[in-house]
Motif scaffolding. Structure first.
Motif, mmCIF file in Angstrom:
data_model
loop_
_atom_site.group_PDB
_atom_site.id
_atom_site.type_symbol
_atom_site.label_atom_id
_atom_site.label_comp_id
_atom_site.label_asym_id
_atom_site.label_seq_id
_atom_site.Cartn_x
_atom_site.Cartn_y
_atom_site.Cartn_z
ATOM 1 N N GLY A 1 0.768 -1.244 0.000
ATOM 2 C CA GLY A 1 0.000 0.000 0.000
ATOM 3 C C GLY A 1 0.799 1.294 0.000
ATOM 4 N N ALA B 1 3.217 1.592 -4.958
ATOM 5 C CA ALA B 1 4.026 1.017 -6.038
ATOM 6 C C ALA B 1 3.262 0.998 -7.360
ATOM 7 C CB ALA B 1 4.481 -0.393 -5.669
ATOM 8 N N THR B 2 2.005 0.568 -7.325
ATOM 9 C CA THR B 2 1.238 0.483 -8.569
ATOM 10 C C THR B 2 0.988 1.886 -9.137
ATOM 11 O OG1 THR B 2 0.256 -1.586 -7.844
ATOM 12 C CG2 THR B 2 -0.880 -0.416 -9.602
ATOM 13 N N THR B 3 0.649 2.817 -8.254
ATOM 14 C CA THR B 3 0.464 4.203 -8.696
ATOM 15 C C THR B 3 1.729 4.695 -9.392
ATOM 16 O OG1 THR B 3 -0.966 4.599 -6.791
ATOM 17 C CG2 THR B 3 -0.067 6.547 -7.886
#
Ligand SMILES: Nc1ncnc2c1ncn2[C@@H]1O[C@H](COP(=O)(O)OP(=O)(O)OP(=O)(O)O)[C@@H](O)[C@H]1O
Ligand SMILES: [Mg+2]
Length: 387
Positions: A143, A146-148
């Motif tokens: 959370g 990382a994906t952002t």
């Protein structure tokens, strides 16, 4: 497209009438190929062969055809797309495997590639060695963003140069979220591609990946449990390696789970971004993560860049304290803007499309610029006199 001096000869060894009819139609419509009658040639440039009811004997035939060099390129087709048929087919030396009923686009792409290879060969050109750059993104904790980071880095790189091919791969098995972040409908994930690993050419990869309006090609993670057993170990690394020949930039959302595939990908990466926030548990994890990456890659320290995400100047832990805790310098901070980051996710958009003038969008743009247009090495030397 320039025409080939002499058309490439094609033979079809196909028993199923409907399949044969489709292939005849396709080959006749393609420039640069000539369909041959079986009897009038002792060598053929392209052979399409259907695997029949006795695959073992078909594979034997294939092996001898290729060994005796009477066939240039071999394509196979079968009504069965099972591993028992696919694997020996690949091992026997087939270039492509066409599913049935025949997919016209799939066949055309494969034939055009043969023509292109042959034209390059005639011009005495080796296929140019082009290796796209891999940028891996790892979250030091769940959370942290990382994906952002991966999504917005990929789209910001693409925004700087629409002519470059940018791929974004979600390695978060079962919990991949990139299609949601980008509001993308996708049918193919890397497991599907793994099942077709005979076909890791650029045209196939691009057609199998979903294209986002920003221009980036997305390869989602599989969301099911059941099928991995069929796939060869390390195939994910193979997919990424093949992608390097076609894509200019490959961004990997590696999530948090390190396995052999990911370690191999990290070794080939230009940069490994370790995404962190300035909290004690997360900074301790950064240290651990660095240590595990160092054990498999001697160059790790040159490649790892620590990103302090959601950065606030007045944070409890300062940057210099964080550097001491980690034992390495944080390379970059990304400002905290929860409502913007969240609104991007909830609208399935990239941050620039929600607010291009925001500090968050500017941070990603700056990072992308440092990748796409690295500073010229001589700028401090000769150029300084002209400033
Ligand atoms: N710069 C930022 N400022 C504020 N919030 C952010 C920022 N970047 C990401 N976030 C928020 O952090 C949350 C987690 O982001 P994200 O899903 O990208 O993290 P992750 O590391 O991929 O998580 P997971 O471990 O679940 O894969 C999201 O709500 C996102 O909006
Ligand atoms: Mg994630």
């Amino acid at each position: 497209m320039s025409t080939h001096k002499k058309p490439l000869s094609v033979q079809l060894a196909i028993k199923t009438t409907a399949v044969k009819d489709s292939l005849v139609g396709i080959v006749k419509g393609l420039e640069g190929f000539l369909l041959q009658k079986e009897q009038d040639a002792d060598r053929v440039d392209v052979l399409v062969l259907e695997i029949g009811s006795n695959p073992a004997s078909d594979f034997e035939t294939i092996r001898s055809l290729l060994q005796e060099n009477v066939v240039g390129q071999l394509f196979l087709t079968s009504s069965k797309m099972t591993t028992e048929v696919l694997l020996p087919a690949l091992r026997a030396g087939a270039k492509e495997f066409f599913s049935q009923p025949i997919d016209h686009d799939e066949v055309k792409v494969a034939f055009r590639q043969v023509l292109k290879d042959s034209q390059d060969h005639d011009r005495g050109e080796e296929t140019p060695v082009h290796l796209g750059k891999i940028f891996s993104v790892l979250g030091a904790k769940g959370g942290v963003g990382a994906t952002t980071f991966a999504v917005n880095l990929a789209s910001s790189i693409q925004a700087l140069d629409q002519n470059k091919l940018v791929a974004l791969i979600d390695m978060n098995r079962l919990v991949g979220e990139i299609p949601l972040f980008l509001d993308l409908e996708t049918n193919t994930n890397w497991e599907d591609i793994g099942k077709n690993f005979s076909r890791l050419d650029g045209a196939y990869l691009k057609s199998a990946m979903a294209r986002h309006s920003s221009g980036i090609y997305v390869l989602p993670a599989p969301s099911g449990f059941d099928t991995e057993t069929h796939l060869p170990a390390g195939f994910l690394f193979q997919i990424v390696k093949s992608m390097r020949q076609f894509f200019d930039y490959i961004i990997i959302d590696g999530g948090m789970y390190l396995d052999d595939n990911l370690f191999n990908i990290l070794k080939e990466s230009e940069v490994i971004y370790l995404i962190a926030i300035l909290s004690l548990p997360c900074l301790i994890n950064v240290r651990k993560l660095q240590e595990s990456i160092r054990t498999t890659d001697d160059d790790a320290d040159k490649k790892m860049q620590i990103i302090a995400n959601r950065f606030e100047k007045k944070a409890q832990i300062s940057l210099s304290e964080a550097n001491k805790l980690i034992g390495a310098e944080i390379s970059m901070t990304i400002p905290n803007d929860y409502s913007l980051a969240m609104s991007a996710i909830n609208n399935g958009k990239v941050i620039t499309d929600i607010s291009g003038s925001s500090n968050l969008a500017k941070a990603y743009k700056k990072l992308a610029e440092s990748i796409v247009k690295p500073p010229v090495a001589t700028a401090g030397g000769v150029f300084k006199w002209f400033k």
